[in-house]
Scaffold this motif. Sequence first.
Motif: not given
Length: 831
Positions: A132-144
Amino acid sequence: MEPSDHQFHHPYVPYTIQLEFMQKLYQCIEEGNVGIFESPTGTGKSLSLICAALTWLRDDEKRSLFGDADGGVVLDWLEQAERKAQRRQLLDIRKETEDKLKTIRDRNVKKQELQYPAKKAKLDDQIREQDLVLDDYDSDQERNSSASGDASLSSSTLALLERLQPAKSTNGKDPGESRTRIIFCSRTHSQLSQFVNELKRISLPSAASDTGDEETIKHIPLGSRRNLCINPKVARLSSTTAINERCLDLQKPGVSQDHKCEFLPSKVSSGDTERVDAFGDNAIAQIQDIEDIAALGKRMKLCPYYASRSAIPSTEVLTLPYPLLLQRSAREALGVEVKDTVIIIDEAHNLVSAIADTLSVSMPLSHFELALKQLLGYCHKFKNKLKGKNRVYIAQIIKMLRSCISRLQQAQTDKLVETSLLANELIAGPGIDQIQPHKLVNYIQESKLIYKVEAYGDLLDQQAQSQLPAITKGTSKEMQPKGVLAEFQSMLLALMNPASEGRFFINRNDREVVLKYTLLDPQAHFEHIVREARAVILAGGTMSPMSDWSEQLFTYLEAERLKTYSFGHIIDRGNVLVQPLSRGPSGVGFDFIYSKRKSEKMIFELGDVVEKLSCTVPDGMIVFFPSYDYLALVTSLWNVQTGKESCFTRISALKQVFQESKEVNVDDLLRGYSNAIGSGKGALMLAVVGGKLSEGINFSDKLGRAILCVGLPYPNIQSAEWKAKVEYIKRIRYEKSKQGGLSENECKSSAETAGREYADNITMRAVNQSIGRAIRHKQDYAAIYLVDRRYDTARIQAKLPAWLRESVRPGPAPWDAVKEDCAQFFRGKRM
């Protein structure tokens, strides 16, 4: 192109109006138009849709295989030889496929089970805290991609879908890719199941044969993970979003093999590839509904949600409910292409509201508060493991939740009944202007936050249950609402829509204030489907009034491309009586406008009408009221004793009375009503326009010998939501008039007319749905009484279906004439 069969391979001898319906539909598809088809229930509309569309489909395929595919251009002998070789190869592949499917059908007739070894179950039944632990989230890039559940697929899922596509033929082209397909939609899976049953009646010659040999119709029903997931540990999750996210979570790179879903085929196993191919073949070998596809997946121990995609390239007909067509993200997740397809939407009178409902969202204050509580609880538990962008984005979500809660609490304190507001009025406070909602939506989607927070709540529930004494385990406690974070995610998506497309409202239900986003412009979310499809057919029993379709959904279409058809009924005109009632037996006028409808004198006069008609009308009679509140008011007055006995007592002596309510179980209500009629005494049903009994319920034969529609159920014209919708309609008409070169005064007048027309059309479409409950087949008959002076006006009568307008008796009629017409109508009509 002319139809290959003048009766369109109809399984019976079609009626004249059915032939006309099929001819017009065939022509509409051939010309690539948008068609609005109104055909009353009981006229065989579903079979007519199927026969005409499939006849065109097979004719078109034969034309592409054997016709002048080169447009009259003379090819040299080498190119001609190559074209013939390619055609021969394609025909050989089609024959091979047909032979394979026949073998499967023969095996199924012999009840032979598929022989594929089941995988060993791997997934633990218990929720594990470390998952249940969130993975590291490092991307601010927009996704299509969109962020509504299925839209953003993981790379492993995309790889899986790619692998599930059927093998290419030797010329590098899938033999099914050249096929035009029909996409058939309706509101619910139960309605689609009825369509599938009708589809089973049809036999068609093969497009690839000149001998008239039959070829099975290749059909696949599609559904969401909620409908098709066969992993009990995923399917039991509380919300659709949680199911979607858990499914994708189990496919992520890095998840150990022991904890992947046991029903997803392995990417490296040739045995799994064989099972996927076999699933696709078995899915289309016979015509099946969504439950059959789920059962096939269970038998083969293979996920039907993903494996059904292997059959799509070979299918001719896809069936799916409205929302899966209307949402681009859902279509992409299912692998459904609308380009160059024929789209048929049945029960389409609901389409505009279905688009609005699909893309509208409401959320009460208590759900905002619960979402905040769940998120804070999760953060407290895992605070030492939340780092970087996870911490930043969760803090932003909490800030937005608190902003919404503050605004709703203020509305509750101020005791607001209803108000509209802009997005920037809803989201306010220090630092809020620096938050980018589209990044939050992407974060919620990519991080699987909703699943992890909800699963943590389920883990706490499991732990709490395990600590209870054995005697109290399994006892129910008050259930908290599920999926509140998914609701908030939908609200964030609404915040990203242009202000011109929708509006936010705060209103009050019975207990608390509710934030609602209402879509005002359905056209913007349907236009791309119309532009990509070859043809679009909207069909229903009550599509009238027709003017709404061009005003609300197809303003961009050239006039010659939008076709409207209203077909008659198969019943004789003498089998239906339509009588407007402006006055009752005592001469009291019926004017059920909102300001006058509480008149006790008028309500008692209505009771007198119901009582006197009950003496003449045999068997079952239904009275539709404009609202539940008004029905309750009427029955409370009818129960008042005004002489020796009350109006209600007198009516009950003639027919047993049943009453619809918001709480009543429809099945129980209809069972009692039917039994009372079967006993010979007769029954009276008091119902509500737009309620549970006004749509989808069959009051054929003795169940509905007469229908009374009391008043006109106009919406609350003072509500902020209604005013916003009407203003939108008026603005659209004003801009259109301006472009047409009209003067300012003419534009304003045209806009006002559009607003009135919209109100009339919404109201009469609901009335038409209700009064259409009674006539369900050729031998049926019923009397219809429209109780209100406004039903005597040409403006309102013009909005009745054409087949009913033909039977309207002239008015205003004196009561003695009404009574005599009723007696004469039923005289000799006993079935």
